[in-house]
Motif scaffolding. Structure first.
Motif, PDB file in Angstrom:
ATOM      1  N   UNK A  35       0.850  -1.175   0.000  1.00  0.00           N
ATOM      2  CA  UNK A  35       0.000   0.000   0.000  1.00  0.00           C
ATOM      3  C   UNK A  35       0.892   1.233   0.000  1.00  0.00           C
ATOM      4  N   UNK A  36       0.816   2.016  -1.076  1.00  0.00           N
ATOM      5  CA  UNK A  36       1.661   3.205  -1.195  1.00  0.00           C
ATOM      6  C   UNK A  36       0.883   4.485  -0.923  1.00  0.00           C
ATOM      7  N   UNK A  37      -0.322   4.340  -0.392  1.00  0.00           N
ATOM      8  CA  UNK A  37      -1.126   5.502  -0.024  1.00  0.00           C
ATOM      9  C   UNK A  37      -2.566   5.330  -0.426  1.00  0.00           C
ATOM     10  N   UNK A  38      -3.474   5.589   0.498  1.00  0.00           N
ATOM     11  CA  UNK A  38      -4.903   5.436   0.210  1.00  0.00           C
ATOM     12  C   UNK A  38      -5.200   4.003  -0.164  1.00  0.00           C
ATOM     13  N   UNK A  39      -5.795   3.815  -1.335  1.00  0.00           N
ATOM     14  CA  UNK A  39      -6.068   2.458  -1.816  1.00  0.00           C
ATOM     15  C   UNK A  39      -5.163   2.097  -2.995  1.00  0.00           C
ATOM     16  N   UNK A  40      -4.043   2.799  -3.145  1.00  0.00           N
ATOM     17  CA  UNK A  40      -3.101   2.555  -4.228  1.00  0.00           C
ATOM     18  C   UNK A  40      -2.128   1.445  -3.837  1.00  0.00           C
ATOM     19  N   UNK A  41      -2.113   0.380  -4.612  1.00  0.00           N
ATOM     20  CA  UNK A  41      -1.258  -0.768  -4.347  1.00  0.00           C
ATOM     21  C   UNK A  41      -0.287  -0.983  -5.497  1.00  0.00           C
ATOM     22  N   UNK A  42       0.954  -1.354  -5.152  1.00  0.00           N
ATOM     23  CA  UNK A  42       1.967  -1.726  -6.121  1.00  0.00           C
ATOM     24  C   UNK A  42       2.423  -3.140  -5.791  1.00  0.00           C
ATOM     25  N   UNK A  43       2.924  -3.845  -6.793  1.00  0.00           N
ATOM     26  CA  UNK A  43       3.435  -5.194  -6.597  1.00  0.00           C
ATOM     27  C   UNK A  43       4.954  -5.159  -6.695  1.00  0.00           C
ATOM     28  N   UNK A  44       5.634  -5.628  -5.629  1.00  0.00           N
ATOM     29  CA  UNK A  44       7.095  -5.617  -5.560  1.00  0.00           C
ATOM     30  C   UNK A  44       7.624  -7.000  -5.215  1.00  0.00           C
ATOM     31  N   UNK A  45       8.850  -7.316  -5.685  1.00  0.00           N
ATOM     32  CA  UNK A  45       9.525  -8.524  -5.186  1.00  0.00           C
ATOM     33  C   UNK A  45       9.798  -8.364  -3.698  1.00  0.00           C
ATOM     34  N   UNK A  46       9.720  -9.442  -2.939  1.00  0.00           N
ATOM     35  CA  UNK A  46       9.922  -9.361  -1.492  1.00  0.00           C
ATOM     36  C   UNK A  46      11.366  -9.112  -1.103  1.00  0.00           C
ATOM     37  N   UNK A  47      12.304  -9.761  -1.768  1.00  0.00           N
ATOM     38  CA  UNK A  47      13.650  -9.682  -1.233  1.00  0.00           C
ATOM     39  C   UNK A  47      14.732  -9.260  -2.216  1.00  0.00           C
ATOM     40  N   UNK A  48      14.703  -9.702  -3.424  1.00  0.00           N
ATOM     41  CA  UNK A  48      15.826  -9.516  -4.331  1.00  0.00           C
ATOM     42  C   UNK A  48      15.779  -8.165  -5.021  1.00  0.00           C
ATOM     43  N   UNK A  49      16.663  -7.261  -4.626  1.00  0.00           N
ATOM     44  CA  UNK A  49      16.704  -5.918  -5.202  1.00  0.00           C
ATOM     45  C   UNK A  49      17.047  -5.947  -6.684  1.00  0.00           C
ATOM     46  N   UNK A  50      17.702  -7.022  -7.124  1.00  0.00           N
ATOM     47  CA  UNK A  50      18.051  -7.166  -8.537  1.00  0.00           C
ATOM     48  C   UNK A  50      16.800  -7.140  -9.415  1.00  0.00           C
ATOM     49  N   UNK A  51      15.687  -7.663  -8.893  1.00  0.00           N
ATOM     50  CA  UNK A  51      14.458  -7.731  -9.668  1.00  0.00           C
ATOM     51  C   UNK A  51      13.474  -6.622  -9.322  1.00  0.00           C
TER      52      UNK A  51
END
Length: 144
Positions: A35-51
């Protein structure tokens, strides 16, 4: 006076606990909705910064996944000219995304037609259907 301060502290702590809003939700073993604010959601890799470039930007409104793929529908957001800290959702602009979990590759943004064609090309099961993220959140809360 001491009782009054303790009472106010208790009320303050209790109100903080009731306003708890989870800021991330697991999607597969490797990704999470943030959740990046309000109801705005982004999908991120959990651990690997390379991806980290494999993320899907806000505002994700529908999602589905299995062991091989993550599918997502995103409503495009634009900056609010009246408030630099806010954004507006462009309801007319829908983007579709596919993440290939086995190869750590992101595909998209697609139109609905391109998305359906790409799903056929990847041979993604028809049973893997996008669902509203709110439905997912409800299921996640019931399981925890």
């Amino acid at each position: 006076m001491k009782r009054f301060i303790i009472f106010c502290s208790f009320i303050l702590l209790a109100s903080c606990a009731t306003n708890y809003n989870q800021s991330h939700y697991s999607v597969s073993d490797e990704y999470e909705l943030i959740n990046v604010g309000g109801d705005a959601l982004e999908l991120f890799p959990k651990s690997d910064a390379l991806y980290a470039s494999q993320y899907i930007p806000a505002k994700i409104v529908e999602i589905a996944w299995n062991d091989a793929y993550i599918l997502a529908k995103q409503m495009e957001q634009t900056d609010d000219p009246n408030n630099p800290d806010a954004s507006l959702t462009n309801q007319a602009k829908e983007n579709y995304w596919i993440i290939d979990l086995k190869n750590n590759r992101r595909f998209g943004p697609y139109t609905k037609k391109q998305f359906d064609e790409q799903k056929q090309e990847f041979r993604i099961s028809e049973q893997l259907q996008l669902q509203n993220v709110k439905t997912y959140f409800t299921k996640a809360k019931q399981e925890s």
